[in-house]
Motif scaffolding. Structure first.
Motif, PDB file in Angstrom:
ATOM      1  N   TYR A  38      68.108  12.105   5.752  1.00 40.41           N
ATOM      2  CA  TYR A  38      67.811  11.573   4.416  1.00 40.41           C
ATOM      3  C   TYR A  38      68.853  10.573   3.927  1.00 40.41           C
ATOM      4  CZ  TYR A  38      66.505  11.299  -0.466  1.00 40.41           C
ATOM      5  OH  TYR A  38      66.136  10.830  -1.707  1.00 40.41           O
ATOM      6  N   SER A  99      59.469   9.067   0.866  1.00 36.48           N
ATOM      7  CA  SER A  99      59.976  10.353   1.369  1.00 36.48           C
ATOM      8  C   SER A  99      59.268  11.464   0.593  1.00 36.48           C
ATOM      9  CB  SER A  99      61.496  10.419   1.184  1.00 36.48           C
ATOM     10  OG  SER A  99      62.133   9.374   1.873  1.00 36.48           O
ATOM     11  N   ALA A 100      57.986  11.625   0.886  1.00 35.80           N
ATOM     12  CA  ALA A 100      57.107  12.448   0.057  1.00 35.80           C
ATOM     13  C   ALA A 100      57.473  13.921   0.039  1.00 35.80           C
ATOM     14  CB  ALA A 100      55.655  12.282   0.524  1.00 35.80           C
ATOM     15  N   ASP A 101      58.241  14.379   1.013  1.00 36.34           N
ATOM     16  CA  ASP A 101      58.696  15.770   1.023  1.00 36.34           C
ATOM     17  C   ASP A 101      60.136  15.874   0.510  1.00 36.34           C
ATOM     18  OD1 ASP A 101      56.282  16.781   2.090  1.00 36.34           O
ATOM     19  OD2 ASP A 101      56.921  16.224   4.113  1.00 36.34           O
ATOM     20  N   ASP A 102      61.010  15.068   1.082  1.00 34.30           N
ATOM     21  CA  ASP A 102      62.439  15.186   0.775  1.00 34.30           C
ATOM     22  C   ASP A 102      62.779  14.815  -0.664  1.00 34.30           C
ATOM     23  OD1 ASP A 102      62.971  15.943   3.390  1.00 34.30           O
ATOM     24  OD2 ASP A 102      63.230  13.883   4.071  1.00 34.30           O
ATOM     25  N   ARG A 105      61.634  17.294  -3.369  1.00 30.06           N
ATOM     26  CA  ARG A 105      62.401  18.537  -3.229  1.00 30.06           C
ATOM     27  C   ARG A 105      63.798  18.376  -3.812  1.00 30.06           C
ATOM     28  NH1 ARG A 105      61.138  19.534   1.658  1.00 30.06           N
ATOM     29  NH2 ARG A 105      62.848  18.418   2.674  1.00 30.06           N
ATOM     30  N   THR A 173      51.570   7.419  -1.824  1.00 31.47           N
ATOM     31  CA  THR A 173      52.923   7.870  -2.157  1.00 31.47           C
ATOM     32  C   THR A 173      53.005   8.313  -3.614  1.00 31.47           C
ATOM     33  OG1 THR A 173      53.783   5.693  -2.856  1.00 31.47           O
ATOM     34  CG2 THR A 173      53.852   6.213  -0.518  1.00 31.47           C
ATOM     35  N   ALA A 176      51.490  11.708  -4.099  1.00 28.74           N
ATOM     36  CA  ALA A 176      52.293  12.798  -3.526  1.00 28.74           C
ATOM     37  C   ALA A 176      53.258  13.406  -4.531  1.00 28.74           C
ATOM     38  CB  ALA A 176      53.071  12.284  -2.308  1.00 28.74           C
TER      39      ALA A 176
END
Length: 301
Positions: A38, A99-102, A105, A173, A176
């Motif tokens: 990341y 960075s749709a997850d990171d 979060r 994006t 998300a």
């Protein structure tokens, strides 16, 4: 309907090919960036936009031109430093939003602060609509992601990109990050308004040139500025809350801020208050605003 002239057909195909190639380059950057850890991802894409894409695409020159217009008091060297940092921030924001997850979060750890936090909570508890307004500053998705993590359902209105290939994945994006998104235009506005009527929360970015919009002061210069956020707030008795995701010195974390709601009056007065709010943020952190937009154009457009 007559067939397009050969020259028009050639231009259409050339434009389509240009869009396709441009999108292929963008997708390559995205995929390469997402393959990195990341922190390295964010720094790397920031560097690429600052040193390669920004200068080649003409964004650096546009940023410098805008800075010369608005900040003639600064030395050329100071304006150049701001332009460079601006391009870096644009690149970081771009890959963060892919960075749709990171990214969501990480933003879930943020607790939004400011005078708008309690009014937002009270409005949602009472079923009152809320319009959250910001500009292309810091990362405008940081605060939305932090609020979504707290359980808020926040929709958004977006402007279609001219490149249809890029637009297709760009919209994904935004989706998300939580909440429905609506394209500008009749179809999108209908869904946007329906979400608002149902007491929903909506995000609007208001700091780009809009043809035929009123000319209002923005950073000491006349600029056509959409008053639609204020008009919607008045029409549906919605709170109008300015918000910001301020990038911190580490380049990776954010301060997520909700300012006090703008009092209801008339659309132009309320929009001037939004302009003043964003202008103050830009004065404090000029490198975080997207100077690459064509914000100040001819008043005849």
């Amino acid at each position: 309907m007559s067939e397009p002239a050969p020259r028009d057909t050639f231009n259409i195909r050339l434009r389509r090919l240009s869009h396709y190639v441009t999108n292929a380059v963008i997708v390559g950057i995205i995929r390469t960036g997402l393959a990195l850890p990341y922190a390295a991802r964010i720094r790397s894409v920031g560097w690429v936009v600052q040193h390669v894409i920004g200068p080649v695409a003409g964004y650096r020159k546009r940023a410098l031109d805008n800075l010369a217009l608005v900040r003639p008091d600064l030395t050329p060297q100071a304006r150049a430093q701001i332009a460079s940092a601006c391009l870096n921030n644009v690149g970081r924001t771009f890959i963060e939003n892919y960075s749709a997850d990171d990214f969501p979060r990480r933003m879930a750890r943020n607790v939004p602060r400011g005078a708008g936090v309690e009014p937002l909570r009270a409005a949602t508890d009472n079923g009152q609509a809320v319009i959250l307004v910001t500009g292309h500053f810091g990362n405008y998705e940081a605060t939305r992601a932090a609020l979504v993590a707290q359980g808020y359902n926040i929709g958004g209105l977006y402007r279609d990109m001219k490149n249809p290939y890029f637009n297709a994945h760009y919209v994904k994006t935004m989706e998300a990050f939580g909440g429905p998104v609506f394209p500008q235009g009749r179809r999108g506005t209908a869904g946007f308004v329906r979400h608002l009527k149902d007491g929903g929360l909506l995000v609007l970015l208001f700091d780009q040139h809009v043809q035929k919009a009123p000319i209002l002061d923005f950073m000491g210069q006349p600029a056509r500025t959409a008053v639609s956020a204020a008009e919607l707030a008045l029409r549906y008795n919605a709170l109008l809350i300015p918000f910001y995701g301020l990038r911190q010195p580490d380049g990776l974390s954010f301060d997520t801020v909700l300012e006090a709601p703008v009092p209801h009056s008339d659309p132009e007065t309320m929009t001037l208050a939004l302009n003043d709010s964003l202008s103050a943020r830009v004065r404090d952190n000029p490198e975080q605003w997207f100077w690459v937009h064509r914000r100040w154009r001819s008043h005849e457009s």
